[in-house]
Write an enzyme that holds these catalytic residues in place. Structure first.
Site, PDB file in Angstrom:
ATOM      1  CD  GLU A 210     -76.736-118.079  51.392  1.00 51.70           C
ATOM      2  OE1 GLU A 210     -76.903-116.949  51.291  1.00 51.70           O
ATOM      3  OE2 GLU A 210     -75.866-118.769  52.170  1.00 51.70           O
TER       4      GLU A 210
ATOM      5  N   GLY B  22     -81.589-111.509  51.263  1.00 52.72           N
ATOM      6  CA  GLY B  22     -82.561-111.176  50.276  1.00 52.72           C
ATOM      7  C   GLY B  22     -84.037-111.448  50.830  1.00 52.72           C
TER       8      GLY B  22
ATOM      9  N   GLY C  79     -77.509-111.860  51.855  1.00 57.77           N
ATOM     10  CA  GLY C  79     -77.369-110.772  51.123  1.00 57.77           C
ATOM     11  C   GLY C  79     -76.853-109.665  51.947  1.00 57.77           C
TER      12      GLY C  79
ATOM     13  CG  ASP D 152     -76.296-115.589  46.936  1.00 55.70           C
ATOM     14  OD1 ASP D 152     -76.333-115.625  48.056  1.00 55.70           O
ATOM     15  OD2 ASP D 152     -77.499-115.285  46.260  1.00 55.70           O
TER      16      ASP D 152
END
Length: 376
Positions: A138, A67, A115, A146
């Protein structure tokens, strides 16, 4: 099709193509990009002339590096709600990809992180190359893995997923296959031939797409992939399974680090040193997320849990500090708070699993399942 758009959509024969088109930013995902991809998938799923979907990244460096964390940093700094809204739509997209009723082919060439894993590793046909570098990094920026990453990693053989989640290390093709993050190895110079085959110039030639949905279309795609795939070069994780499975089976991050340091294998000691550079809070929340994900039965339930964890991370100092150190200032010297693992309390970890301030995602409660039909 405007070639300067961040997402390029086009048709080639019976295949619909998505190209993430921000090569200077390693094709990092923005909220409008997520919406564009989601809308295209919904439209193509209803289109009888589309037999399969292919996603790839523009440029030579990779599919997607994750992201847009600069935007997340600014949102966290100003206390806005843009990040939570982005994650809400992104995770719904991940669920749509996992339940897509037509073959979804992800070309995981080059860098595939965060992402980027979300828009590829939930697909039905996941292809890696000799250039692939797949990671969920992350913990290095104060986040918990995620985009369904804890679902995928919690289901990797043994404790390999725990190893990848806590360290954030990238793996190549063979190890991505071993961990269940990919299905096939296709050398990068064969990708053009594969995309031509998927378009219908090869094994799909003459197929009536109106009768080629479901199992037939899937079989055609698998045959095209099989003709271009080969064996991946040897990886590393298989040889490291002994110490990885032993050390990461511990019940706490502190004990995992202790086992790694005391194991005796140089790679285990090096791994412990890597873990100790990550956010202590994110490490503990990540381990808890993985262990909880093992007990959840569906991706949707895990995405709900990850949404809570991501929203909770917005309120921690480590997210701002991690992005600052890794992306903004690039000094690679984050000042984590708390600084030590022992200073992170059970209450600190529990905050990652309470309902999100603006309302939960709600995928796992069945309320949105009708939007994501089971894959045939």
């Amino acid at each position: 099709m405007a070639h300067d758009e961040p997402v390029l959509l086009h048709r080639a024969g019976r295949t619909a193509h998505i190209t993430l088109n921000r090569p200077r930013a390693l094709n990092a995902l923005t909220h409008p990009m997520v919406r564009t991809v989601d809308e295209a998938l919904a439209r193509w799923e209803r289109d009888a002339t589309v037999a399969a979907v292919v996603i790839s990244g523009a440029g030579e460096r990779g599919l997607c590096a994750g992201g847009d964390i600069r935007a997340i940093h600014e949102d966290a700094r100003t206390g806005g709600g843009a990040s939570a809204a982005f994650w809400r739509d992104e995770y719904r997209l991940n669920a749509r990809i996992a339940r897509y009723s037509k073959p979804y082919v992800a070309l995981m060439d080059g860098i595939v992180m965060g992402g980027g894993v979300g828009v590829s590793a939930h697909g039905g046909v996941r292809i890696v190359t000799e250039r692939s570098a797949v990671a969920m990094p992350e913990t290095g920026i104060g986040l918990v893995p995620d985009v369904g990453g804890t679902y995928l990693l919690s289901r990797a053989p043994g404790e390999l997923g725990t190893h990848l989640a806590l360290t954030g290390r990238a793996v190549g093709a063979a190890d991505a296959l071993l961990c269940g993050l990919a299905d096939h190895f296709v050398p990068s110079d064969r990708l053009p031939g594969l995309t031509d085959a998927l378009a219908g110039t090869d094994v799909l030639a003459g197929t009536d797409v109106r009768s080629a949905t479901g199992a037939r279309a899937g079989a055609d795609v698998e045959e095209a992939v099989r003709r271009h795939a080969t064996h991946a070069p040897d990886g590393r994780l298989g040889a490291d399974r002994a110490w990885i499975d032993t050390c990461y089976a511990a019940d706490s991050v502190e004990e995992i680090v202790g086992r790694l340091l005391g194991h005796g294998a140089p790679a285990a000691k090096e791994t412990a040193e890597t873990i100790l550079t990550r956010s202590p809070t994110a490490l503990k929340a990540t381990l808890a997320s993985l262990r909880r994900a093992r007990e959840l039965s569906t991706l949707e339930q895990v995405l709900d849990q990850e949404y809570r964890a991501s929203c909770a991370a917005l309120a921690t100092p480590d997210l701002l500090e991690g992005i600052r150190a890794q992306v903004i200032d690039k000094d690679r010297s984050p000042a984590w708070s708390p600084k030590e693992l022992a200073q992170v309390t059970d209450a600190d970890v529990a905050r990652f699993f309470v309902p999100a301030p603006g309302g939960d995602l709600g995928l796992g409660d069945g309320g949105l399942r009708g939007e994501f039909p089971e894959r045939p």
